[in-house]
Design an enzyme around this catalytic site. Structure first.
Site, short mmCIF file in Angstrom:
data_model
loop_
_atom_site.label_atom_id
_atom_site.label_comp_id
_atom_site.label_asym_id
_atom_site.label_seq_id
_atom_site.Cartn_x
_atom_site.Cartn_y
_atom_site.Cartn_z
CD GLU A 72 -2.92 -1.18 0.10
OE1 GLU A 72 -3.03 -0.16 -0.61
OE2 GLU A 72 -3.60 -2.22 -0.07
CB CYS B 245 -6.62 -2.63 6.29
SG CYS B 245 -6.71 -4.36 6.79
CG HIS C 58 -4.65 -5.00 2.00
ND1 HIS C 58 -4.93 -3.66 1.82
CD2 HIS C 58 -5.47 -5.43 3.00
CE1 HIS C 58 -5.87 -3.30 2.69
NE2 HIS C 58 -6.21 -4.35 3.42
NE ARG D 91 -16.90 -4.02 1.63
CZ ARG D 91 -16.97 -5.29 2.07
NH1 ARG D 91 -18.10 -5.96 2.01
NH2 ARG D 91 -15.90 -5.89 2.57
#
Ligand code: PCA
Length: 200
Positions: free
Chosen positions: A78, A141, A165, A88
């Site tokens: 990332e 995250c 990730h 979500r």
């Protein structure tokens, strides 16, 4: 050199987290560097305290946080964490923030301070697919990556840090329709080890 390597507890109803299972397989010493492993709660609020506590306790030179990204088929280094929590799904405490700033006094984003291009190149050279990713999402995250870089910038400027990730494990996707990608915990652990060797 001391490296803090973190993973997350299982979330979203899955009995395992691929990051947790893989981090367990990473050696505790790599090229003379000590690797300290800490498991973070998959919760917006408690993960904030947990990451700060881990850095304060262990005083690492490097922090690499690992999280599971179901649906991704490769290792993702990332590049950036953004100042927003937007769940979500609820976290493991049932908390589901919607478009909330992580820190009111923080910048819109932080860039990783890890050599992610070199890490990506070496992971690929070792035989594992990897890319630089430009979004860690807006769930726990991204939250942990942002909080980590905020604390490093403000309180621990000598320490570098970032986020990786990783895909789901084969056991998490068996029978899924539509089919979903996965990678073995042994492969993920090897990729993490290669990434840490680049940093060391
Ligand atoms: N992955 C989630 C949070 C915990 C984890 O392993 C994420 O990508 O935000």
């Amino acid at each position: 050199m001391k490296i803090l390597l973190t993973a997350f507890e299982p979330f979203a109803g899955s009995p395992v987290n691929s990051a947790q299972r893989s981090v367990e397989l990473v050696p505790d010493t790599i090229n003379g560097a000590e690797v300290v492993k800490v498991l973070l709660p998959t919760e917006f609020k408690r993960s904030t305290e947990a990451i700060h506590k881990a850095i304060t306790e262990h005083r690492p030179d490097v922090v690499l946080c690992i999280g599971q990204a179901g649906g991704r088929m490769e290792i993702d280094l990332e590049r950036v964490a953004i100042n927003i929590d937007d769940g979500r799904i609820p976290d493991n405490a049932g908390f589901q923030p919607q478009e909330e700033k992580i820190f009111a006094d923080g910048p819109a984003a932080y860039f990783t301070t890890l050599p992610i291009k070199e890490m990506t190149k070496e992971i690929c050279a070792a035989g594992f697919p990897a890319i630089v990713s430009d979004s860690a999402g807006t769930y726990v995250c991204n939250h942990v990556m942002y909080v980590l870089l905020y604390y490093l910038a403000k309180e621990f400027p000598q320490t570098i840090g970032g986020f990786m990730h990783v895909p789901a494990l084969p056991e998490q996707v068996i029978g899924k329709m539509p089919p979903a990608p996965s990678m073995s915990k042994e492969s993920i652990a090897s990729a993490i080890t290669v990434a840490l060797k680049v940093i060391i």
